[in-house]
Design a protein around this motif. Structure first.
Motif, PDB file in Angstrom:
ATOM      1  N   GLY A  59      26.221  85.702  92.241  1.00  0.00           N
ATOM      2  CA  GLY A  59      25.311  86.173  92.872  1.00  0.00           C
ATOM      3  C   GLY A  59      24.485  85.215  94.041  1.00  0.00           C
ATOM      4  N   LYS A  60      24.317  85.726  95.096  1.00  0.00           N
ATOM      5  CA  LYS A  60      23.716  84.754  95.940  1.00  0.00           C
ATOM      6  C   LYS A  60      22.288  85.012  95.860  1.00  0.00           C
ATOM      7  CE  LYS A  60      27.339  84.706  99.443  1.00  0.00           C
ATOM      8  NZ  LYS A  60      27.447  84.773 100.992  1.00  0.00           N
ATOM      9  N   TYR A  61      21.399  84.288  96.093  1.00  0.00           N
ATOM     10  CA  TYR A  61      19.985  84.088  96.199  1.00  0.00           C
ATOM     11  C   TYR A  61      19.528  83.562  97.348  1.00  0.00           C
ATOM     12  CZ  TYR A  61      19.601  79.732  93.332  1.00  0.00           C
ATOM     13  OH  TYR A  61      19.751  78.560  93.179  1.00  0.00           O
ATOM     14  N   ASP A  62      18.148  83.710  97.889  1.00  0.00           N
ATOM     15  CA  ASP A  62      17.565  83.004  99.313  1.00  0.00           C
ATOM     16  C   ASP A  62      16.775  81.854  98.252  1.00  0.00           C
ATOM     17  OD1 ASP A  62      16.401  82.064 101.410  1.00  0.00           O
ATOM     18  OD2 ASP A  62      15.112  83.933 101.718  1.00  0.00           O
ATOM     19  N   GLY A  63      17.277  80.733  98.611  1.00  0.00           N
ATOM     20  CA  GLY A  63      16.662  79.531  98.105  1.00  0.00           C
ATOM     21  C   GLY A  63      15.663  78.943  99.147  1.00  0.00           C
ATOM     22  N   GLY A  64      15.868  79.337 100.530  1.00  0.00           N
ATOM     23  CA  GLY A  64      14.907  78.845 101.403  1.00  0.00           C
ATOM     24  C   GLY A  64      15.800  77.874 102.203  1.00  0.00           C
ATOM     25  N   PHE A  87      21.127  77.013 103.034  1.00  0.00           N
ATOM     26  CA  PHE A  87      22.264  76.932 102.200  1.00  0.00           C
ATOM     27  C   PHE A  87      22.743  78.160 101.588  1.00  0.00           C
ATOM     28  CE2 PHE A  87      24.281  75.027  98.422  1.00  0.00           C
ATOM     29  CZ  PHE A  87      25.196  74.198  99.033  1.00  0.00           C
ATOM     30  N   ASP A  88      24.065  78.073 101.144  1.00  0.00           N
ATOM     31  CA  ASP A  88      24.613  79.327 100.692  1.00  0.00           C
ATOM     32  C   ASP A  88      24.108  79.285  99.034  1.00  0.00           C
ATOM     33  OD1 ASP A  88      25.963  81.487  99.930  1.00  0.00           O
ATOM     34  OD2 ASP A  88      28.265  80.392  99.756  1.00  0.00           O
ATOM     35  N   ASP A  89      22.897  79.520  98.791  1.00  0.00           N
ATOM     36  CA  ASP A  89      22.578  79.341  97.280  1.00  0.00           C
ATOM     37  C   ASP A  89      23.212  80.502  96.427  1.00  0.00           C
ATOM     38  OD1 ASP A  89      20.377  77.240  97.720  1.00  0.00           O
ATOM     39  OD2 ASP A  89      19.635  78.810  98.936  1.00  0.00           O
ATOM     40  N   ARG A  90      23.633  80.105  95.391  1.00  0.00           N
ATOM     41  CA  ARG A  90      24.251  81.471  94.337  1.00  0.00           C
ATOM     42  C   ARG A  90      24.427  80.690  93.053  1.00  0.00           C
ATOM     43  NH1 ARG A  90      28.762  83.341  95.498  1.00  0.00           N
ATOM     44  NH2 ARG A  90      28.412  82.964  97.724  1.00  0.00           N
ATOM     45  N   ALA A  91      24.238  81.649  92.273  1.00  0.00           N
ATOM     46  CA  ALA A  91      24.345  81.393  90.567  1.00  0.00           C
ATOM     47  C   ALA A  91      25.416  82.133  89.990  1.00  0.00           C
ATOM     48  CB  ALA A  91      22.946  81.702  90.136  1.00  0.00           C
ATOM     49  N   ARG A  92      26.036  81.493  89.378  1.00  0.00           N
ATOM     50  CA  ARG A  92      27.414  82.039  88.563  1.00  0.00           C
ATOM     51  C   ARG A  92      26.916  82.075  86.882  1.00  0.00           C
ATOM     52  NH1 ARG A  92      32.076  78.980  91.603  1.00  0.00           N
ATOM     53  NH2 ARG A  92      32.051  80.097  93.566  1.00  0.00           N
ATOM     54  N   THR A  93      26.724  83.374  86.389  1.00  0.00           N
ATOM     55  CA  THR A  93      26.357  83.257  85.155  1.00  0.00           C
ATOM     56  C   THR A  93      27.719  84.130  84.229  1.00  0.00           C
ATOM     57  OG1 THR A  93      24.202  83.697  85.935  1.00  0.00           O
ATOM     58  CG2 THR A  93      24.803  84.559  83.609  1.00  0.00           C
ATOM     59  N   ARG A  94      27.923  83.751  82.979  1.00  0.00           N
ATOM     60  CA  ARG A  94      28.941  84.323  82.293  1.00  0.00           C
ATOM     61  C   ARG A  94      28.203  84.313  80.554  1.00  0.00           C
ATOM     62  NH1 ARG A  94      31.005  82.119  78.254  1.00  0.00           N
ATOM     63  NH2 ARG A  94      30.602  79.908  78.915  1.00  0.00           N
ATOM     64  N   GLN A  95      28.170  85.599  80.098  1.00  0.00           N
ATOM     65  CA  GLN A  95      28.000  85.896  78.867  1.00  0.00           C
ATOM     66  C   GLN A  95      28.846  86.405  77.886  1.00  0.00           C
ATOM     67  OE1 GLN A  95      24.425  88.723  78.608  1.00  0.00           O
ATOM     68  NE2 GLN A  95      23.838  87.575  76.656  1.00  0.00           N
ATOM     69  N   GLU A  96      28.949  85.832  76.719  1.00  0.00           N
ATOM     70  CA  GLU A  96      29.957  86.684  75.878  1.00  0.00           C
ATOM     71  C   GLU A  96      29.183  86.729  74.352  1.00  0.00           C
ATOM     72  OE1 GLU A  96      33.390  84.089  75.254  1.00  0.00           O
ATOM     73  OE2 GLU A  96      33.870  84.342  77.724  1.00  0.00           O
ATOM     74  N   PHE A 132      19.418  71.839  96.949  1.00  0.00           N
ATOM     75  CA  PHE A 132      18.893  70.613  96.035  1.00  0.00           C
ATOM     76  C   PHE A 132      20.080  70.289  95.033  1.00  0.00           C
ATOM     77  CE2 PHE A 132      17.478  74.302  93.802  1.00  0.00           C
ATOM     78  CZ  PHE A 132      17.814  74.441  92.782  1.00  0.00           C
ATOM     79  N   GLY A 133      21.127  70.696  94.995  1.00  0.00           N
ATOM     80  CA  GLY A 133      22.294  70.237  94.222  1.00  0.00           C
ATOM     81  C   GLY A 133      22.769  71.334  93.218  1.00  0.00           C
ATOM     82  N   LYS A 134      23.440  70.685  92.312  1.00  0.00           N
ATOM     83  CA  LYS A 134      24.262  71.638  91.428  1.00  0.00           C
ATOM     84  C   LYS A 134      23.211  71.545  89.898  1.00  0.00           C
ATOM     85  CE  LYS A 134      28.886  71.122  93.095  1.00  0.00           C
ATOM     86  NZ  LYS A 134      30.005  70.808  92.896  1.00  0.00           N
ATOM     87  N   SER A 135      23.415  72.581  89.178  1.00  0.00           N
ATOM     88  CA  SER A 135      22.671  72.466  87.776  1.00  0.00           C
ATOM     89  C   SER A 135      23.628  73.379  86.858  1.00  0.00           C
ATOM     90  CB  SER A 135      21.347  72.691  87.894  1.00  0.00           C
ATOM     91  OG  SER A 135      21.199  74.180  88.231  1.00  0.00           O
ATOM     92  N   ARG A 136      23.354  72.984  85.719  1.00  0.00           N
ATOM     93  CA  ARG A 136      24.116  73.997  84.602  1.00  0.00           C
ATOM     94  C   ARG A 136      23.305  73.928  83.361  1.00  0.00           C
ATOM     95  NH1 ARG A 136      26.873  72.428  80.222  1.00  0.00           N
ATOM     96  NH2 ARG A 136      28.291  73.641  79.427  1.00  0.00           N
ATOM     97  N   PHE A 137      23.198  75.308  82.848  1.00  0.00           N
ATOM     98  CA  PHE A 137      22.696  75.469  81.773  1.00  0.00           C
ATOM     99  C   PHE A 137      23.439  76.370  80.781  1.00  0.00           C
ATOM    100  CE2 PHE A 137      20.147  78.061  78.626  1.00  0.00           C
ATOM    101  CZ  PHE A 137      19.429  77.230  77.950  1.00  0.00           C
ATOM    102  N   ALA A 138      23.566  75.955  79.265  1.00  0.00           N
ATOM    103  CA  ALA A 138      24.401  76.643  78.452  1.00  0.00           C
ATOM    104  C   ALA A 138      23.785  76.752  77.125  1.00  0.00           C
ATOM    105  CB  ALA A 138      25.785  76.062  78.319  1.00  0.00           C
ATOM    106  N   SER A 139      23.999  78.110  76.386  1.00  0.00           N
ATOM    107  CA  SER A 139      23.318  77.935  75.166  1.00  0.00           C
ATOM    108  C   SER A 139      24.602  78.576  74.203  1.00  0.00           C
ATOM    109  CB  SER A 139      22.274  78.524  75.200  1.00  0.00           C
ATOM    110  OG  SER A 139      22.358  79.930  75.248  1.00  0.00           O
ATOM    111  N   GLU A 140      24.805  78.286  72.893  1.00  0.00           N
ATOM    112  CA  GLU A 140      25.455  78.914  71.983  1.00  0.00           C
ATOM    113  C   GLU A 140      24.715  79.402  70.722  1.00  0.00           C
ATOM    114  OE1 GLU A 140      28.519  77.216  68.893  1.00  0.00           O
ATOM    115  OE2 GLU A 140      29.092  76.794  71.018  1.00  0.00           O
ATOM    116  N   LYS A 141      24.712  80.569  70.330  1.00  0.00           N
ATOM    117  CA  LYS A 141      23.931  81.130  69.051  1.00  0.00           C
ATOM    118  C   LYS A 141      24.826  81.736  68.040  1.00  0.00           C
ATOM    119  CE  LYS A 141      20.377  82.306  72.064  1.00  0.00           C
ATOM    120  NZ  LYS A 141      19.203  83.589  72.630  1.00  0.00           N
TER     121      LYS A 141
END
Length: 191
Positions: A30-35, A44-53, A86-95
């Motif tokens: 999804g795209k979002y308006d980062g200003g 900028f073409d701000d976007r987030a890619r989210t995956r959940q399993e 402002f750059g790339k970032s990544r967050f992941a979690s496992e439960k």
């Protein structure tokens, strides 16, 4: 764009005894308006890619006429990648979650549940964390009482977290049947 896939499979191997498997996968791009960019003023073409399993195996067993035992083991994995000016970032979690719930019919009007649970969490990403892993052991109970038009529920839970220590929470609820299809209620809980 977004896509989701959910599947369940269940098998009753004897009366009152059932195994079930759940699998879920979701993806969002999804795209979002980062200003505007602070330097150029351009967008900028701000976007987030989210995956959940999520995967869960559950065994429900009617041990006696009044006692049901439910064992569940679940695994979930999620990851979010952000692409912004402002750059790339990544967050992941496992439960990993392991639950044993016992439901007991005490009388015609009273029932109780006892829940034991263990949660193991791990996180990773572009941010450095002081604590990557944590475990939480929990015990909880629920008591329900139904008498005619009156309904009461009391619950309590204690969580022992390797990061935060012990915390006990609880709640109480009361419901009154105004008509056969309409109920009014009040509840108070801590969290």
């Amino acid at each position: 764009y977004q896509n989701n896939l959910l599947g369940t499979l269940g098998y009753t191997w004897a009366p009152g005894h059932r195994l079930s498997l759940l699998a879920y996968r979701a993806y969002l791009n999804g795209k979002y308006d980062g200003g505007p960019d602070f330097v150029t003023g351009e967008y900028f073409d701000d976007r987030a890619r989210t995956r959940q399993e999520v995967y869960a195996l559950t065994s429900s067993n009617q041990i006696t006429d009044r006692w049901e035992s439910v064992l569940r083991a679940a695994y979930s994995d999620d990851e979010q990648r952000n692409y912004a000016s402002f750059g790339k970032s990544r967050f992941a979690s496992e439960k990993h979650t392991y639950t044993w719930q016992n439901n007991v019919q005490l009388t015609q009007a009273q029932s109780a549940s006892l829940i034991l649970e263990r949660l193991e969490e791990r996180r990773s990403g572009s941010t450095t964390y002081n604590l990557q892993d944590r475990q939480t052991n929990s015990v909880g109970g629920v008591y329900r009482f139904d008498l005619g038009r009156h309904h009461v529920q009391l619950n309590a839970r204690n969580d022992h977290s390797s990061q935060y220590g012990d915390e006990t929470t609880g709640g109480a609820a009361y419901g009154f049947d105004l008509t056969p299809t309409l109920r009014a209620g009040i509840a108070g809980n801590t969290g």
